[in-house]
Design an enzyme around this catalytic site. Structure first.
Site, mmCIF file in Angstrom:
data_model
loop_
_atom_site.group_PDB
_atom_site.id
_atom_site.type_symbol
_atom_site.label_atom_id
_atom_site.label_comp_id
_atom_site.label_asym_id
_atom_site.label_seq_id
_atom_site.Cartn_x
_atom_site.Cartn_y
_atom_site.Cartn_z
ATOM 1 N N CYS A 1 0.745 -1.094 0.245
ATOM 2 C CA CYS A 1 -0.405 -0.212 0.008
ATOM 3 C C CYS A 1 0.837 0.829 0.015
ATOM 4 O O CYS A 1 2.476 1.387 0.114
ATOM 5 C CB CYS A 1 -0.975 0.155 1.049
ATOM 6 S SG CYS A 1 -2.020 -1.090 1.505
ATOM 7 N N ARG B 1 1.958 1.235 -5.937
ATOM 8 C CA ARG B 1 2.084 0.227 -4.858
ATOM 9 C C ARG B 1 1.089 -0.590 -4.735
ATOM 10 O O ARG B 1 0.956 -1.345 -3.679
ATOM 11 C CB ARG B 1 2.523 1.008 -3.759
ATOM 12 C CG ARG B 1 4.043 2.000 -4.038
ATOM 13 C CD ARG B 1 3.850 2.617 -2.569
ATOM 14 N NE ARG B 1 4.531 1.816 -0.760
ATOM 15 C CZ ARG B 1 5.411 0.813 -0.504
ATOM 16 N NH1 ARG B 1 6.638 0.795 -1.094
ATOM 17 N NH2 ARG B 1 5.976 -0.242 0.295
ATOM 18 N N TRP C 1 -3.670 -1.297 -1.194
ATOM 19 C CA TRP C 1 -3.824 -3.264 -2.099
ATOM 20 C C TRP C 1 -4.662 -3.640 -1.242
ATOM 21 O O TRP C 1 -3.816 -4.417 0.184
ATOM 22 C CB TRP C 1 -2.518 -3.645 -2.733
ATOM 23 C CG TRP C 1 -2.271 -4.761 -3.651
ATOM 24 C CD1 TRP C 1 -2.324 -4.890 -4.824
ATOM 25 C CD2 TRP C 1 -2.000 -6.724 -2.631
ATOM 26 N NE1 TRP C 1 -2.061 -6.121 -5.030
ATOM 27 C CE2 TRP C 1 -2.397 -7.486 -4.104
ATOM 28 C CE3 TRP C 1 -2.085 -6.766 -2.209
ATOM 29 C CZ2 TRP C 1 -2.139 -8.160 -3.890
ATOM 30 C CZ3 TRP C 1 -2.273 -8.285 -2.009
ATOM 31 C CH2 TRP C 1 -1.985 -9.283 -3.129
ATOM 32 N N ASN D 1 -0.091 -0.343 6.298
ATOM 33 C CA ASN D 1 0.482 -0.263 5.482
ATOM 34 C C ASN D 1 0.876 -1.822 6.201
ATOM 35 O O ASN D 1 1.850 -2.212 7.059
ATOM 36 C CB ASN D 1 1.765 -0.175 4.644
ATOM 37 C CG ASN D 1 1.770 -1.612 3.768
ATOM 38 O OD1 ASN D 1 1.814 -2.248 3.318
ATOM 39 N ND2 ASN D 1 3.168 -0.837 3.401
ATOM 40 N N GLY D 2 0.414 -3.844 5.400
ATOM 41 C CA GLY D 2 1.083 -4.532 6.063
ATOM 42 C C GLY D 2 -0.624 -5.759 6.711
ATOM 43 O O GLY D 2 -1.463 -4.815 6.480
ATOM 44 N N GLU E 1 11.729 -15.089 -17.285
ATOM 45 C CA GLU E 1 10.790 -13.555 -17.186
ATOM 46 C C GLU E 1 10.084 -13.037 -18.672
ATOM 47 O O GLU E 1 9.229 -12.510 -18.163
ATOM 48 C CB GLU E 1 12.260 -12.901 -17.095
ATOM 49 C CG GLU E 1 12.111 -11.632 -16.947
ATOM 50 C CD GLU E 1 11.383 -10.698 -16.184
ATOM 51 O OE1 GLU E 1 10.641 -11.403 -14.774
ATOM 52 O OE2 GLU E 1 10.910 -9.975 -16.029
ATOM 53 N N LYS F 1 6.415 -11.591 -17.943
ATOM 54 C CA LYS F 1 6.020 -10.384 -17.895
ATOM 55 C C LYS F 1 4.952 -9.784 -19.111
ATOM 56 O O LYS F 1 4.265 -9.784 -18.988
ATOM 57 C CB LYS F 1 7.310 -9.387 -19.813
ATOM 58 C CG LYS F 1 8.578 -8.902 -18.884
ATOM 59 C CD LYS F 1 8.445 -7.730 -17.797
ATOM 60 C CE LYS F 1 8.225 -7.956 -16.511
ATOM 61 N NZ LYS F 1 8.493 -8.300 -15.721
ATOM 62 N N GLU G 1 1.877 -10.804 -16.552
ATOM 63 C CA GLU G 1 1.325 -10.086 -15.969
ATOM 64 C C GLU G 1 0.398 -8.563 -16.349
ATOM 65 O O GLU G 1 0.480 -7.870 -15.480
ATOM 66 C CB GLU G 1 2.110 -9.824 -14.728
ATOM 67 C CG GLU G 1 3.602 -8.864 -15.334
ATOM 68 C CD GLU G 1 4.943 -8.727 -14.468
ATOM 69 O OE1 GLU G 1 4.331 -8.375 -13.631
ATOM 70 O OE2 GLU G 1 6.047 -8.933 -14.844
ATOM 71 N N HIS H 1 7.339 -33.844 -23.222
ATOM 72 C CA HIS H 1 6.791 -34.830 -22.443
ATOM 73 C C HIS H 1 5.646 -34.480 -21.635
ATOM 74 O O HIS H 1 5.243 -34.403 -21.055
ATOM 75 C CB HIS H 1 8.485 -35.267 -21.249
ATOM 76 C CG HIS H 1 9.172 -35.043 -21.642
ATOM 77 N ND1 HIS H 1 9.464 -37.072 -21.545
ATOM 78 C CD2 HIS H 1 10.100 -34.966 -22.237
ATOM 79 C CE1 HIS H 1 10.614 -37.303 -22.533
ATOM 80 N NE2 HIS H 1 10.966 -35.966 -22.349
ATOM 81 N N LYS I 1 3.215 -3.024 -6.721
ATOM 82 C CA LYS I 1 4.873 -2.809 -7.229
ATOM 83 C C LYS I 1 5.614 -3.312 -6.342
ATOM 84 O O LYS I 1 6.723 -4.295 -6.321
ATOM 85 C CB LYS I 1 4.999 -1.181 -7.144
ATOM 86 C CG LYS I 1 6.795 -0.691 -7.263
ATOM 87 C CD LYS I 1 6.926 -1.889 -9.237
ATOM 88 C CE LYS I 1 8.316 -2.022 -9.789
ATOM 89 N NZ LYS I 1 8.512 -2.617 -11.030
#
Ligand code: AGP
Length: 605
Positions: free
Chosen positions: A2, A27, A74, A98-99, A478, A482, A485, A501, A600
């Site tokens: 947050c 954030r 968030w 935040n937490g 990666e 990318k 997301e 396989h 973020k």
């Protein structure tokens, strides 16, 4: 996870708080809210689902106030609703957080708060508890101290008491806070991005210390009431760096910043063409004596670690393990004082990575961290730090931070080669290839239009696959993240030889396969795997070194990168799939800077 901003001083608090929230929105952006202590001794509180712009629309301009706090959320506990947005007001206490408070249900039951809540959040319980003790003691410090002794979990609290004008209180545990005082007043925030329009000198708030923030001073005291003076830090970048600079999105700006930040990260660590960490005070002993290396990180940082593992094992022939931080922290790790632990984190605040770092130190390992944010918690708790110099990375999808994390792993590999007695000329040649990678990154950026066209061809696919072998596999991980997301396409990275396989069952006509075949010794094997998916109708985007001989029927488009030494192909390749992901999301009309459900910095577990 947050964004928090607090301000008290001569400026209009509403405007400073909104400006801060806009800077911190990356954030978390499910909802936003603010509370102001108004000049007439009352308070004003607004909170709204949606981005900061939705909050701004309901905060009348010109509210007479010079002290306030703001929050962009968030969601963790409780859905995305106006009621669950922060701040939370209970009695004379207004609080934002935040937490995660682990024992909020127990506290609520123990103190009889149940049935009084107006939200589903753990945060409101903290406000109830502090207000409960404030009613008993009429003392803000006592109220905070008593509450903190009961609360378990991670928190960054900013607190207003409606009968104490012009003053903000704050305390943190694990979740980040920075603070500063200047001729424009005093500030507290989740990170320096919100401070730099006003001041570049700040301090990181120490854990479990109560801050009393007034217009011209910030008092920092221990839980026992002892006053301390934290070290001051200096922000090395300016407001401009945290703005879009004419690009439509931070992500595209940050993709284009990569050659510059790559050079900023690598060049200062070279002496006479050889790697040198003297400026960071990193002793060669940690590289000479370690019997193994354990890399710990999350997400993109972890995928940078996967490339780091491949290059260090290739060059040094010592075992390197890469662990997901959220797994490692609950494991019984096989590490000890002979292990060099490398922790990677752009933000330096990812809670799982921080917890894993602490466990690694308990096991006796030396911790070297690769961090982008100066003075962040992970940096401060590491034995040694190699900062990346990417500047502020605002887009949630990491690009330039990944690039410079890679560059630091290559520098570490080169330094280890030197201290472990490898031929100096071999090391010099390695470094020469590394410094040339900046030009390769620039060259890859010139293929932007090609990637935009490719994005149009694959934007509405349900699935996508990134395949490669060896180093190519390590960095295709990666590539898949990318795309996933920001375009929400289900993308997977796969070892090319493993496809048959099982997963090849998912290949049907038109499924995009981004195939990497840049490694000389396994080039032909990879081409065979590509033929297997092509034979089943896949749309193949093939990336090879310049001059690779590829017959037309193998792929639908062949992208070439002008790199001689296949140990360094990751740098231009990374740019290609960053651009592919960006333009795929662009075609779909998504927000590349703030993709859904993400934030973020993941500072909650
Ligand atoms: C990458 O694009 C994501 N934003 C995410 O995976 C990120 O890399 C991860 O959360 C780790 O963050 P950190 O580097 O700040 O620790």
């Amino acid at each position: 996870m947050c964004g928090i901003i607090g301000y008290t001083g001569p400026l209009q608090a509403r405007d400073v708080v909104l400006q801060g929230l806009r800077q911190l929105e990356y954030r978390g952006y499910d909802s936003a809210g603010m509370a102001l202590l108004t000049d007439d001794g009352d308070f004003y509180l607004r909170k709204k689902v949606g981005q900061v712009s939705a909050l701004e629309a309901v905060c009348e301009p010109g509210i007479p106030s010079h002290c306030g706090i703001g929050h962009t959320r968030w969601a963790t506990h409780g859905g995305v609703t106006d009621a669950n947005a922060h701040p939370h007001a209970v009695g004379k206490v207004i609080l934002l957080h935040n937490g995660i408070i682990e024992n909020y249900h127990t506290i609520s039951r123990q103190f009889g708060f149940e049935g009084l809540a107006t939200s589903e959040t753990d945060t409101e319980v903290a406000a109830q508890l502090i207000d409960y003790y404030y009613g008993q003691t009429q003392d803000p410090y006592e109220a905070i101290r008593k509450a903190i002794h009961i609360i378990d979990g991670s928190y960054a609290f900013c607190i207003l008491f409606t009968d104490i004008p012009g003053t903000i209180y704050a305390i943190r545990n694990v979740s980040p806070l920075v603070a500063a005082t200047s001729d424009q007043g005093s500030f507290i925030a989740s990170d320096v991005t919100a401070l730099i329009p006003y001041t570049k000198r700040y301090f990181a708030v120490p854990e479990q210390h109560i801050l009393t923030i007034t217009e011209d001073a910030i008092r920092v005291e221990t839980m026992e009431g002892e006053i301390i003076h934290p070290d001051m830090l200096e922000v090395t970048w300016d407001v401009e760096a945290a703005q879009k600079g004419g690009y439509p999105h931070f992500m595209l700006k940050e993709i284009h910043e990569q050659p510059e930040v790559f050079r900023k990260t690598v060049t200062p660590r070279l002496r006479d063409g050889l790697p040198n960490f003297d400026a960071e005070g990193i002793p060669d002993s940690i590289f000479e004596e370690c019997k193994s290396i354990q890399v710990i990180a999350c997400g993109t940082a972890m995928y940078a670690g996967m490339v780091g593992r491949a290059i260090i094992e290739m060059q040094l022939r010592i075992p390197v393990t890469v662990s997901i931080a959220s797994e490692f922290r609950y494991d019984t790790p096989l590490i000890d004082e002979s292990t060099l632990v490398i922790v990677v984190s752009q933000s330096g605040e990812t809670i799982d990575t921080l917890a894993a770092l602490r466990l690694a130190k308990e096991c006796g390992a030396k911790v070297l961290s690769i961090v982008n944010v100066k003075g962040s918690t992970i940096a401060r708790e590491s034995d040694y730090v190699l900062y990346t110099h990417a500047g502020p990375e605002i887009a949630v999808a990491s690009t330039k931070a990944y690039m410079v994390q890679l560059s630091v792993f290559y520098l570490i590999a080169a330094r280890m080669m030197l201290v472990r007695g490898k031929n100096q000329e071999e090391v010099r040649a390695f470094i020469s290839n590394l410094t040339a990678a900046a030009d390769m990154i620039e060259n890859a950026l010139e293929q932007e239009e090609t990637l935009r066209k490719q994005a149009e061809k694959m934007a509405f696919s349900k699935d996508a696959f990134y395949i490669g072998r060896g180093l190519d596999y390590a960095f295709s991980l990666e590539g898949a993240l990318k795309l996933k997301e920001i375009s929400y396409i289900h993308a997977e990275a796969y070892a090319a030889g493993e496809l048959k396989h099982g997963t090849i069952a998912l290949i049907e006509p038109g499924v995009p396969v981004i195939a990497l075949a840049t490694q000389d010794k396994i080039f032909n094997k990879t081409i065979s795997n590509i033929r297997e998916v092509k034979a089943r109708g896949a749309y193949v985007i093939l990336i090879t070194k310049q001059g690779a001989s590829v017959s037309d029927e193998v792929c639908d488009i062949h992208l070439e990168i002008p790199v001689e030494d296949d140990r360094f192909t990751v740098f231009p390749c990374a740019v290609l799939w960053q651009l592919l992901a960006y333009y795929t999301a662009y075609v779909k009309g998504f927000d590349m800077d703030k993709p859904r459900n993400l934030a973020k910095s993941v500072t909650v577990e």
